[in-house]
Scaffold this active site. Structure first.
Site, PDB file in Angstrom:
ATOM      1  N   HIS A   1     -27.749  12.046   9.225  1.00 23.31           N
ATOM      2  CA  HIS A   1     -29.096  11.457   9.071  1.00 23.31           C
ATOM      3  C   HIS A   1     -30.191  12.444   9.477  1.00 23.31           C
ATOM      4  O   HIS A   1     -31.195  12.053  10.074  1.00 23.31           O
ATOM      5  CB  HIS A   1     -29.217  10.174   9.900  1.00 23.31           C
ATOM      6  CG  HIS A   1     -28.554   8.990   9.247  1.00 23.31           C
ATOM      7  ND1 HIS A   1     -29.079   8.371   8.137  1.00 23.31           N
ATOM      8  CD2 HIS A   1     -27.405   8.322   9.538  1.00 23.31           C
ATOM      9  CE1 HIS A   1     -28.283   7.360   7.776  1.00 23.31           C
ATOM     10  NE2 HIS A   1     -27.245   7.315   8.601  1.00 23.31           N
TER      11      HIS A   1
ATOM     12  N   ASP B   1     -34.792   9.997  11.139  1.00 27.22           N
ATOM     13  CA  ASP B   1     -33.780   9.740  10.114  1.00 27.22           C
ATOM     14  C   ASP B   1     -34.068  10.665   8.936  1.00 27.22           C
ATOM     15  O   ASP B   1     -34.997  11.482   9.006  1.00 27.22           O
ATOM     16  CB  ASP B   1     -33.786   8.261   9.691  1.00 27.22           C
ATOM     17  CG  ASP B   1     -32.384   7.781   9.333  1.00 27.22           C
ATOM     18  OD1 ASP B   1     -31.757   8.419   8.455  1.00 27.22           O
ATOM     19  OD2 ASP B   1     -31.903   6.794   9.918  1.00 27.22           O
TER      20      ASP B   1
ATOM     21  N   GLU C   1     -22.579   7.467  10.334  1.00 24.31           N
ATOM     22  CA  GLU C   1     -22.579   7.879   8.927  1.00 24.31           C
ATOM     23  C   GLU C   1     -22.732   9.384   8.744  1.00 24.31           C
ATOM     24  O   GLU C   1     -23.457   9.838   7.861  1.00 24.31           O
ATOM     25  CB  GLU C   1     -23.695   7.142   8.168  1.00 24.31           C
ATOM     26  CG  GLU C   1     -23.495   5.625   8.185  1.00 24.31           C
ATOM     27  CD  GLU C   1     -24.602   4.866   7.470  1.00 24.31           C
ATOM     28  OE1 GLU C   1     -24.281   3.916   6.751  1.00 24.31           O
ATOM     29  OE2 GLU C   1     -25.792   5.206   7.629  1.00 24.31           O
TER      30      GLU C   1
END
Ligand code: ACM
Length: 561
Positions: A293, A222, A360
């Site tokens: 990410h 991440d 995202e």
């Protein structure tokens, strides 16, 4: 006299033992038929070598928590007494099972042991099914699969007292037939926001095993740190595994602690963890995040970003979507890089599934990137969502070419789902419903019910993500949405709890956030829907919390009421 006789009879009939997750069928026996586990005397028999990991797990558990030594045997002996029989069941072994159980318990064959004599003719329907019979002279755990036998062991452990004191150590007499409701029973751990070492990851795997879960979703990469050694790209860990500080307090935070944080797992360690999980019938699904990410990747290899000339750091603040560029450029260089990374990952993990993230991904970086805009035109894509879909399709093709299947967060629906992808529905159930209607397998993990990083109480004593997820809401979660037809509902593969660790900095806090919500999750995933009952669960939980005290497992103590 009469009342005394009644007294005696009542006291010899045991209450149903408190088992979590609640088994499908359970018949409690008389306390006089409890099975005694005795030091250097009780033996564990395995009917074939595939059951050795289960036997060793049990023997080690008894040694660690009750300080008793049991021995393993592979020799068939129907005259043996005080034995725990682990039997890989198939009809050819019918006479063996009958001989063992009737001879070992001659006075009980018409009572509790009767069900133990019914050999499953068709065991293929639910391979994880097991039968457990605890009788005075022997215990029998039978299943068509080694995993089923292992689940029987987990139940047997819960028939023991949650304290080392009682002498002799006895397992409660019982007869159980049990199998899971869902084939996918998962729990996730984010090791990027905070790193947890191999020893704790193994402990975490033990917790999942104890609750009969069978998938561990290891969130390895991440923005805040890359956690797996990739030999071809060493900067992922020399640079990407470390950040220079973390924000203090709840996002957006009150300053930066300036404390260097990081760590990663070597490939040797990863193999060790995979073996540890496999011995507990848990498949580890690694997650390699893309195309968003990716700040830790870009700190190591800025040339893979849409702004290659700008140097980048591993993220130090949470929730960074549009603020920092954390998105991969969809270039051939990036795809080559990802294929090299995934090749090493797929060689390490036997899992048929690879999680590729997909969540995202802020599209503003592709909007501002001439290369990305040119690619959208060239490939005839509609927009940046089309580009995300193109990205995931390409990765899926590569992963499929190695015989594996991708799982992605529900954003992978945007711009069109890749043909074989499994969807993890986290922004509510909408994505899961849409995917099931498109005949794609779905794992339900909606944030409002399955995110254990949210607080268990309206006012928590410690810092947690700002939302509220009490035990009852986890317990009452139903993974199969009512809007699906029975045919569509078959695509709901199961559900999963997620533990994101922005505010979880140490193992004790992981346990505090996990327990007892993991108990609730295990009943959602394993127990029949018709048997779910929150007050009855809370009653059973009391015994489980005593067991956690006994085993040194930390949990939210506000439940000890
Ligand atoms: C997620 O919580 N971003 C999957």
């Amino acid at each position: 006299m009469l009342s005394c006789l009644l007294c005696f009879q009542l006291s010899s009939i045991a209450q149903a033992p408190a088992i979590i997750p609640n088994p499908v069928e359970m018949k409690a026996g008389k306390t006089t038929d409890n099975f005694t586990i005795a030091n250097h005397s009780t033996q564990v028999f395995i009917s074939d070598s595939s059951l050795r990991p289960s036997a060793e797990f049990f023997i080690n558990f008894i040694k660690k928590h009750y300080l008793l030594d049991l021995t393993l045997t592979t020799v068939v002996d129907a005259n043996r007494k005080n034995v725990i029989n682990l039997i890989r069941e198939d009809p050819s072994q019918e006479s063996l099972v009958k001989a063992l159980i009737t001879k070992q318990n001659p006075t009980q064959v018409v009572g509790l042991a009767k069900s133990a004599l019914i050999i499953e003719k068709n065991t293929s329907k639910n391979p994880e099914k097991y039968m457990l019979d605890v009788l005075s002279q022997s215990v029998a755990i039978r299943s068509a699969s080694p995993a089923g036998v292992f689940y029987g062991i987990q139940t047997l452990i819960q028939l023991l007292p949650p304290s080392a004191k009682p002498v002799p150590l006895q397992a409660k007499a019982v007869s159980i037939t049990d199998y899971p409701r869902f084939a996918y029973r998962g729990m996730h751990l984010d090791v990027s926001r905070h790193f947890f070492d191999v020893n704790f990851v193994k402990k975490y795997i033990d917790y999942l095993a104890m609750h009969k879960l069978n998938y561990f979703h290891w969130h390895l990469t991440d923005d805040h740190g890359w956690r797996i050694e990739i030999k071809k790209h060493p900067r992922l860990t020399t640079v990407g595994a470390w950040r220079d500080g973390s924000i203090i307090g709840l996002y957006p935070g009150k300053g930066n602690d300036k404390i260097r944080h990081g760590g990663y797992y070597t490939q040797t360690e990863v193999k060790e963890v995979i073996k540890y999980a496999a011995d507990r019938y848990i498949t580890i699904i690694p997650e390699i995040e893309m195309p968003g990410h990716s700040m830790a990747v870009l700190a190591a290899y800025p040339e893979l970003s849409t702004t290659p000339k700008l140097s980048k750091k591993v993220a130090e603040t949470w929730g960074i979507f549009n603020k920092f560029n954390n998105v991969l450029l969809p270039s051939e260089q990036t795809f080559n890089f990802l294929e090299e990374v995934l090749t090493e990952v797929m060689a390490l993990f036997p899992s048929p599934y690879i999680h590729i993230g997909g969540d995202e991904c802020s599209k503003i970086w592709w909007k501002q990137s001439a290369f990305s805009q040119q690619l959208i035109k060239e490939k005839g894509l509609k927009d940046e969502n089309g580009l995300q879909s193109y990205f995931i399709h390409r990765i899926e093709k590569f992963v499929n070419s190695k015989g594996k299947t991708i799982i992605g967060w529900d954003e992978i629906l945007d711009g069109g789902l890749a043909p074989n992808a499994i969807v993890m529905s986290w922004r509510g159930e909408k994505g899961g419903i849409a995917a099931a209607k498109q005949k794609h397998k779905v794992i339900m993990t909606p944030e409002n019910f399955m995110y254990f990083n949210h607080s268990q109480f309206l006012k928590d004593d410690s810092l947690t993500a700002a939302r509220f997820l009490p035990l009852a809401d986890v317990y009452n979660y139903e993974p199969v949405p009512a809007v699906l037809t029975p045919a569509e509902a078959r695509y709901i593969w199961g559900a999963q709890g997620n533990l994101w660790t922005e505010y979880i900095t140490n193992p004790a806090k992981v346990e505090y956030m996990l327990f007892p919500r993991l108990d609730a999750l295990s009943e959602v995933l394993w127990s029949p829907k018709s048997k779910r009952n929150f007050p009855a669960f809370q009653e059973r939980l009391k015994q489980q919390l005593r067991r956690y005290d006994f085993m040194g497992i930390r949990y939210s103590r506000r439940y000890v009421l």
